[in-house]
Design an enzyme around this catalytic site. Structure first.
Site, PDB file in Angstrom:
ATOM      1  N   GLY A   1      14.827-158.216 -38.775  1.00  0.00           N
ATOM      2  CA  GLY A   1      14.426-157.092 -39.617  1.00  0.00           C
ATOM      3  C   GLY A   1      15.321-155.887 -39.447  1.00  0.00           C
TER       4      GLY A   1
ATOM      5  NE  ARG B   1      14.552-155.618 -25.380  1.00  0.00           N
ATOM      6  CZ  ARG B   1      13.833-155.015 -26.330  1.00  0.00           C
ATOM      7  NH1 ARG B   1      14.397-154.088 -27.086  1.00  0.00           N
ATOM      8  NH2 ARG B   1      12.571-155.347 -26.514  1.00  0.00           N
TER       9      ARG B   1
ATOM     10  CB  ALA C   1      16.134-146.719 -31.850  1.00  0.00           C
TER      11      ALA C   1
ATOM     12  CD  GLU D   1      16.742-149.197 -21.663  1.00  0.00           C
ATOM     13  OE1 GLU D   1      15.607-149.008 -22.126  1.00  0.00           O
ATOM     14  OE2 GLU D   1      17.644-149.812 -22.275  1.00  0.00           O
TER      15      GLU D   1
ATOM     16  CG  HIS E   1      14.714-148.072 -25.343  1.00  0.00           C
ATOM     17  ND1 HIS E   1      14.801-149.182 -24.535  1.00  0.00           N
ATOM     18  CD2 HIS E   1      14.315-148.529 -26.556  1.00  0.00           C
ATOM     19  CE1 HIS E   1      14.464-150.268 -25.221  1.00  0.00           C
ATOM     20  NE2 HIS E   1      14.163-149.894 -26.452  1.00  0.00           N
TER      21      HIS E   1
ATOM     22  CG  ASP F   1      18.153-146.052 -28.502  1.00  0.00           C
ATOM     23  OD1 ASP F   1      17.992-144.861 -28.158  1.00  0.00           O
ATOM     24  OD2 ASP F   1      17.203-146.816 -28.757  1.00  0.00           O
TER      25      ASP F   1
END
Length: 322
Positions: A154, A235, A285, A264, A283, A259
């Site tokens: 998507g 990711r 978005a 992380e 992160h 992002d």
């Protein structure tokens, strides 16, 4: 008078008198309980033989296996994220259950962020944000450039749609060789190298699996043009962070906007923070404020489909890893 809980499989439409029994793994947030009710379900505890388990973003992942063990009546699990790597153990332990993720549900905000990061890099905004004096005008227009979008879920498809507004020629790289409408070319990761040398923009929007770990590393970055930029909104493990640092230092790519990172969160003092051509967002978005309403919509729709024996949205292919 009490009745035995229904044990019908998907395919038997339900009535208002027999709503789906849905348990929530984690705190029962109001938006989630409202979504369950709107989908024709009723919220119950694990001890009440739920048929469905719905997870919110703040769910205790380490307790999921115990929840599934304690409530053997659960037939379908709705995960809150598009990526499923955090739930791999539970999927492997219960492959007989129906699993759905949020893949596709958050496409618009994530693709919007990818576009924002792309424009920021092309317009040299990371450098200007750090500047403390005037400088010559620089920048590149997105219009008419060539892009590679890795991933045709998507998010990838929505990025393609947004890029097409700017007359960008987009090559899509996906796991299966099924043509993507609107793309200039569709290919598989085996042919990724052939497209990187032509790209002005490379956007990573794929799922993280054993096959895609560090899909973009030093060899791939070396193929890119010195004027090209890299964007990752999928990711962190899809991109070799150390290789990105080296590519930016060497000037072999013009910029990188991440992002998501590996590791992380990106630790304080990591060399990537000091790269003038790097743009890092935490992160962001798809913030909770953006995606919780979208998760609610996915839960409502899937509950209706489950009760009517229709195909669920976001079905997980555990073997493929997404």
């Amino acid at each position: 008078m009490t009745t035995e809980p229904e044990t019908s499989t998907p395919g038997t439409p339900r009535t208002a008198a027999s709503p789906l029994r849905v348990a929530i793994h984690g705190e029962p947030m109001p938006f989630l309980t409202a979504a369950i009710t709107a989908g024709g379900g009723t919220v119950v505890g694990l001890e009440d033989e739920p048929e469905v388990l719905v997870l919110d973003h703040g769910n205790p992942k380490h307790e999921l296996l115990d929840a599934l063990h304690d409530a053997s009546s659960i037939r379908w699990v709705q995960l809150p994220s598009a990526g499923i790597e955090s739930y791999a153990d539970a999927l492997a332990a219960y492959p007989d259950k129906v699993w759905t993720s949020a893949k596709g549900a958050y496409a618009k905000p994530v693709a919007e962020h990818a576009l924002a990061l792309t424009l920021a890099l092309l317009r040299h905004l990371p450098e200007r944000a750090r500047a403390r004096s005037w400088a010559p005008a620089t920048g590149t227009s997105l219009h008419g450039l060539r892009a590679v979008v890795i991933g045709a879920g998507g998010v990838g498809l929505e990025i393609l749609r947004l890029f097409r507004v700017f007359d960008v020629e987009v090559d899509v790289v996906r796991r299966t060789l099924v043509a993507v409408p609107g793309a200039r070319r569709t290919t598989t990761p085996a042919h990724l190298a052939e497209h990187l040398a032509e790209a002005d923009v490379v956007v990573v929007a794929a799922a993280l699996t054993a096959d895609t770990s560090k899909l973009i590393g030093a060899p791939e970055l070396a193929l890119m043009k010195p004027s090209a930029v890299l964007v990752n909104i999928a990711r962190g493990g899809l991109v070799d962070t150390d290789a990105v640092v080296e590519a930016l230092r060497a000037g072999s790519i013009a910029g990188a906007a991440l992002d998501v990172t590996d590791p992380e969160p990106l630790p304080d003092g990591h060399p990537l923070w000091d790269e003038p051509h790097a743009l890092i967002t935490p992160h962001a978005a798809d913030t909770l404020e953006m995606i919780r309403p979208l998760l609610g919509e996915r839960v409502t729709e899937n509950l209706r489909r489950f009760a009517a024996s229709a195909e669920l949205e976001g079905l997980v292919d555990a073997a493929a890893g997404y």
